[in-house]
Scaffold this motif. Sequence first.
Motif, PDB file in Angstrom:
ATOM      1  N   VAL C 225       0.841  -1.200   0.000  1.00 30.09           N
ATOM      2  CA  VAL C 225       0.000   0.000   0.000  1.00 30.09           C
ATOM      3  C   VAL C 225       0.880   1.255   0.000  1.00 30.09           C
ATOM      4  O   VAL C 225       0.635   2.194  -0.760  1.00 30.09           O
ATOM      5  CB  VAL C 225      -0.954  -0.011   1.218  1.00 30.09           C
ATOM      6  N   ALA C 226       1.933   1.239   0.824  1.00 27.35           N
ATOM      7  CA  ALA C 226       2.838   2.393   0.859  1.00 27.35           C
ATOM      8  C   ALA C 226       3.449   2.620  -0.518  1.00 27.35           C
ATOM      9  O   ALA C 226       3.490   3.748  -1.024  1.00 27.35           O
ATOM     10  CB  ALA C 226       3.933   2.168   1.900  1.00 27.35           C
ATOM     11  N   PRO C 306     -10.259  12.624  -9.178  1.00 26.22           N
ATOM     12  CA  PRO C 306      -9.427  13.756  -8.760  1.00 26.22           C
ATOM     13  C   PRO C 306     -10.233  14.774  -7.955  1.00 26.22           C
ATOM     14  O   PRO C 306      -9.664  15.477  -7.115  1.00 26.22           O
ATOM     15  CB  PRO C 306      -8.961  14.378 -10.078  1.00 26.22           C
ATOM     16  N   SER C 307     -11.542  14.829  -8.204  1.00 29.35           N
ATOM     17  CA  SER C 307     -12.334  15.846  -7.514  1.00 29.35           C
ATOM     18  C   SER C 307     -12.247  15.687  -6.001  1.00 29.35           C
ATOM     19  O   SER C 307     -12.274  16.663  -5.259  1.00 29.35           O
ATOM     20  CB  SER C 307     -13.793  15.760  -7.962  1.00 29.35           C
ATOM     21  N   LEU C 308     -12.122  14.437  -5.557  1.00 26.49           N
ATOM     22  CA  LEU C 308     -12.031  14.183  -4.114  1.00 26.49           C
ATOM     23  C   LEU C 308     -10.740  14.783  -3.552  1.00 26.49           C
ATOM     24  O   LEU C 308     -10.731  15.438  -2.512  1.00 26.49           O
ATOM     25  CB  LEU C 308     -12.066  12.677  -3.872  1.00 26.49           C
ATOM     26  N   ARG C 309      -9.643  14.548  -4.287  1.00 28.38           N
ATOM     27  CA  ARG C 309      -8.363  15.118  -3.851  1.00 28.38           C
ATOM     28  C   ARG C 309      -8.446  16.632  -3.853  1.00 28.38           C
ATOM     29  O   ARG C 309      -8.009  17.303  -2.918  1.00 28.38           O
ATOM     30  CB  ARG C 309      -7.245  14.691  -4.802  1.00 28.38           C
ATOM     31  N   SER C 318      -2.941  19.296   3.403  1.00 25.42           N
ATOM     32  CA  SER C 318      -1.702  19.032   2.671  1.00 25.42           C
ATOM     33  C   SER C 318      -1.949  17.828   1.769  1.00 25.42           C
ATOM     34  O   SER C 318      -2.920  17.102   1.932  1.00 25.42           O
ATOM     35  CB  SER C 318      -0.567  18.746   3.640  1.00 25.42           C
ATOM     36  N   LYS C 319      -1.035  17.641   0.829  1.00 26.75           N
ATOM     37  CA  LYS C 319      -1.119  16.485  -0.076  1.00 26.75           C
ATOM     38  C   LYS C 319      -1.232  15.188   0.730  1.00 26.75           C
ATOM     39  O   LYS C 319      -2.071  14.322   0.466  1.00 26.75           O
ATOM     40  CB  LYS C 319       0.147  16.489  -0.933  1.00 26.75           C
ATOM     41  N   VAL C 323      -4.356  12.509   0.876  1.00 32.04           N
ATOM     42  CA  VAL C 323      -4.196  11.104   0.514  1.00 32.04           C
ATOM     43  C   VAL C 323      -4.652  10.188   1.637  1.00 32.04           C
ATOM     44  O   VAL C 323      -5.445   9.269   1.436  1.00 32.04           O
ATOM     45  CB  VAL C 323      -2.731  10.798   0.137  1.00 32.04           C
ATOM     46  N   PHE C 324      -4.178  10.462   2.848  1.00 34.66           N
ATOM     47  CA  PHE C 324      -4.472   9.534   3.939  1.00 34.66           C
ATOM     48  C   PHE C 324      -5.898   9.689   4.485  1.00 34.66           C
ATOM     49  O   PHE C 324      -6.477   8.744   4.982  1.00 34.66           O
ATOM     50  CB  PHE C 324      -3.444   9.679   5.066  1.00 34.66           C
ATOM     51  N   HIS C 325      -6.444  10.904   4.394  1.00 33.91           N
ATOM     52  CA  HIS C 325      -7.790  11.093   4.935  1.00 33.91           C
ATOM     53  C   HIS C 325      -8.885  10.740   3.937  1.00 33.91           C
ATOM     54  O   HIS C 325      -9.965  10.346   4.326  1.00 33.91           O
ATOM     55  CB  HIS C 325      -7.997  12.545   5.383  1.00 33.91           C
ATOM     56  N   HIS C 326      -8.616  10.924   2.644  1.00 35.71           N
ATOM     57  CA  HIS C 326      -9.707  10.797   1.677  1.00 35.71           C
ATOM     58  C   HIS C 326      -9.458   9.733   0.610  1.00 35.71           C
ATOM     59  O   HIS C 326     -10.297   8.887   0.371  1.00 35.71           O
ATOM     60  CB  HIS C 326      -9.967  12.149   1.010  1.00 35.71           C
TER      61      HIS C 326
END
Lengths: 291, 460, 424
Positions: C225-226, C306-309, C318-319, C323-326
């Motif tokens: 995953v990482a 991409p809309s979620l990001r 932050s980036k 990534v980790f939250h959404h």
Amino acid sequence: MNEAVMNELAEPTMKNKSGPETEESLNIEYTETVGQPFCDDAKIKTKNVNVFYADNQAIYDVSLDIGAHEVIALIGPSGCGKSTYLRTLNRMNDTIDICRVEGQILLDGENIYRKKQDPVLLRARVGMVFQKPNPFPKSIYDNVAYGPRIHGLTKNKAELDELVEASLTKAGLFQEVKDRLHAPGTGLSGGQQQRLCIARTIAVQPEVILMDEPASALDPIATAKIEELINELKENFTIVIVTHSMQQAARVSQRTAYFHMGRLIEVGDTDQIFTNPSHELTEKYITGRFG
Amino acid sequence: MKISALLFLVLLFAAFSYFMARQKITTAYRQHKSSHKILTLPKYFGYVAALCALLPALVVLLFLQMVEEPYINSEIATYISSEHIDANQNLDLYLNEIKSADTPEKVAALSEEKQLVYQRYHEIEQTTATTISVVVLAISILLTIGALKKININTPARKVFEKIIEGILLLAASIAIMTTVGIVFSVLFESTRFFGEVPILSFMFGTEWSPQTAIRADQVGSSAAFGAVPLFVGTMLISFIALLVSVPLGLMSAIYLSEYASRSIRSIAKPVLEILAGIPTVVYGFFAALTVAPFIRGLGESIGLSVASESALAAGLVMGIMIIPFVSSLSDDVLSAVPQSLREGSLGLGATRSETIIKVLIPAALPGIVGGVLLAASRAIGETMIVVMAAGLAANLTVNPLEAVTTVTVQIVTLLTGDQEFDSAKTLAAFALGLMLFVTTLVLNVIALHVVRKYREQYE
Amino acid sequence: MNNTDLVKQSLQKRYLKERMFKAMGFISIATAILFLLILLTDIIGKALPAFTQTNIALEVKLSADDLGINANSSESEIRNADYRKVIREALSRLFPEVTSRKDKRELYTLTSMGAEFQLRDAIMDNPQLIDTTQRIEFLADDDVAAVVKGAIDRNLPESDRRVKNQKLAWIESLETKGQINSTFNWQFFSNGDSREPEMAGIKGAILGSFFTLLVTLALSFPIAVAAAIYLEEFAPKNRFIDFIEININNLAAVPSIVFGLLGLAVFINFFNMPRSAPVVGGIVLSLMTLPTIIIASRSAIKAVPPSLREAALGLGASKMQSVFHHVLPAALPGILTGTIIGMAQALGETAPLLMIGMVAFIVDIPQTLVEPSTVLPIQVFLWADSPERGFLEKTSAAILVLLFFLVAMNAIAIYLRKKFEKKW
């Protein structure tokens, strides 16, 4: 499934997308097709044709005659069903599982949707040129020879050579490619590719040629060449051309049919349609108020 | 100190520094009261402090763990050689005996001399373990203190934390490279040792393979032969049979399913292919050895052919069936990448479906199909369990599919299972075969992946 | 003759070709289906007898004298008592006509080698049994079981039959006396491996597989995953990243046995890790399954719109936070599906584990990650190699168990995919 079909599949569900005048245009009552949809020496007669993609109806009750040795243009805003209608004429819609056709389409008086009709034979008689040039990844020669070969139209190599040359000449391509007949067809320019596809179609010597926006992917010079070619081809073939450009329809066709939201609104002589349309929708489209 | 205890302590320090750093920043924020700007959350300062206590200590611990055993061994070896000159037996066995003495009874059973060594061994082990613990704890504590001192509200804690995380992510992604390097390193290293004993040319081109080295020099057939040609030929024979089965069947299945099959046939056939793909190879091997091979043998006998009970044909056939789903899904991908417009162009000219497929689709998809066949070949060459169970052990140089042949993978397994001394030419030969296998499949894969990618780009 | 006629003329021949082509396609797919059917029926047919166990009921006199113990004996004395003797006596009593030494030895092979342990365990559980006579059902030897289950044909001429007339007569006499019965073979699931087919079970292999997969999962899931997150979200476009991608794609196609060589050379010989241990097997398998999970996770991450990001970034996240939250939670079902499929692959893998010595004969059921153990597919391999007929059914049964786990894992994967499938 090609893009045109995809568009039409999507269109009926997105009713508000046809432009600013749609609201108003929807208020107009659909009447019987106006003009002269019928003619005396019809090559193809279509009667009350309805086309469905699964539950979405794409064509409503279209009746139209296509006369022998005429060029008829089908025009209308995108998603109006003109491509779908065109593809019913040689049963290209058979390739889409969810597509269903109702009504009668008669070629020389015989229903092409009858059980006994062989789609292969039908397509040999009613050829098709597509929106985007789609030469096979083979040599120019093999592209043109493909149809005659599968149908067994020639007896020997010499005859085949002759037929290929004749077809390329008719398509106005022979002079440009005669030195590289065995180079890949995909190496030609866009306009040349489309003329190759036309040559490929006429090599089978069909009676009717269907053209689905044949110049839409081409530049103006290539387009002019294609239009010139259509003018020459009408001597020998019946041509049905779908086009997005009204100027093109005016330049190449004798008759024009105007489609709107799956319905055939008006048919008439090209001159009359463009100068003096009878139906309000046709007029609005011609004058560029939507489309 | 036990490793687990050490780890626990380090984690404790990390937790401690997390809370301390967080506390420090929370207090600092309260004093400043500069609420007009968005502040970094205190927890990020905590994370950074915790990572300071954790990461370097863990890295050092890992490193020390790795060198611990070799170090102890070398220490004890010098002790043995200086104190007990008569310890001329195999050093590894000697050490093993001492290390395995884990109960008082066993220790008592050791000879006097070995008991001395045993004591010495435990002394060394003790000091090493203590040293490691002290070093690791010291690093952890020092860095914790340093971090707690340095951290203040102007530290870009979130950015630092995210950089560290990004570094860890990169490290994870690089494991693929490390694995490849590890593979290359291990097969290459042992292979060079093998080629030191057996000339590379006689390995590559020799036609006799009998890896049994005799124990006594005067035994019959004492000289081992490492000519790998029979293995290469056997591998290719079985792979060829497998491709002969899987390529046409797989390709035709893919075509039938995408072009002709009704929905109900598709709903049966697709899961069947998935199940075939998911069955472990050891099951195929069992089936090949116990059902297919006797069947083929019986069939051959009934028409008067003599078929070996471990014929190449049986292994190849079953391997072919195993690869069908692989070929079929690759062909399906490749064929569906051919633009619809080409299909319509051909149908529009009045071609039948099969004419369209044979004369337009397949030629257009040919590069992709070739790529798929190469990948299938690489699978067949590297397949192990089917041939281990259903192909022979004897290295016959033949291309007759009714005879038993052996393959590269069979020999690797045979040479490396069972109790062998690791350094003998026999076991090293397995790594030389592994090198051949790796290089061959690597070349096939790289070419195939390249061809397929180029093919896809053409239609994108 | 005009064109239409020419086309018509060719049509019949062309349609014949069309039908032949279609038939070839159908035959291809039918071959695959047929093969699967034959394989499954063959294995199920061979496996079924393994699930019944054959017992011989014997009247054993548990006299303290014969056993050499009494009610006050210590546990270790009871443990070492001579149980074999009383069982043999019981058999001799049933067939008093057997007198010659050779015949007696043959007679004693009716019960399994495990019978005496069965008796020992019974007495250790309940020492009161001493000095009583009990009717106890003992495990029959595999040959006896084969006769009873019909795996050995009684009508064959004696020379072709593995069980000779004399023994067959004993078995039939036991059958008429109703002293032979069959029960469900629970032992198959509760025993470790054994040299005796009738005593062999797969618990050891199942636990070995479990421990190995545990290590594989613990290593490959977070790393994959990482790696997938890095390659999809953070990786810059440069040669190093290209090189990583080439490596991942290539590793996915490297023969599994090569990973075994890596494990042997690096983990066992270089790092001196224990041979035959699940921990090493797990590491090797995780290296092998990494590419699979990485590739699946990447496509799951790629499918997140991409809309979620952008929504997260637009709020000032932050980036890393976006990534980790959404992104990661949204991609998780896809990642899990890929992971389960990777685990299923690892469960069925045999060759690399052979290389690191998990092929040893191990009776004990493993308790930890570092004990020698074996795994299900290797148990299949080992039993398939055994000459005794009784192992044939065990092999097939072990295959069924293995396939059961694989089907279960895939079913979970499909369920997850269906349940969380999102149309963005």
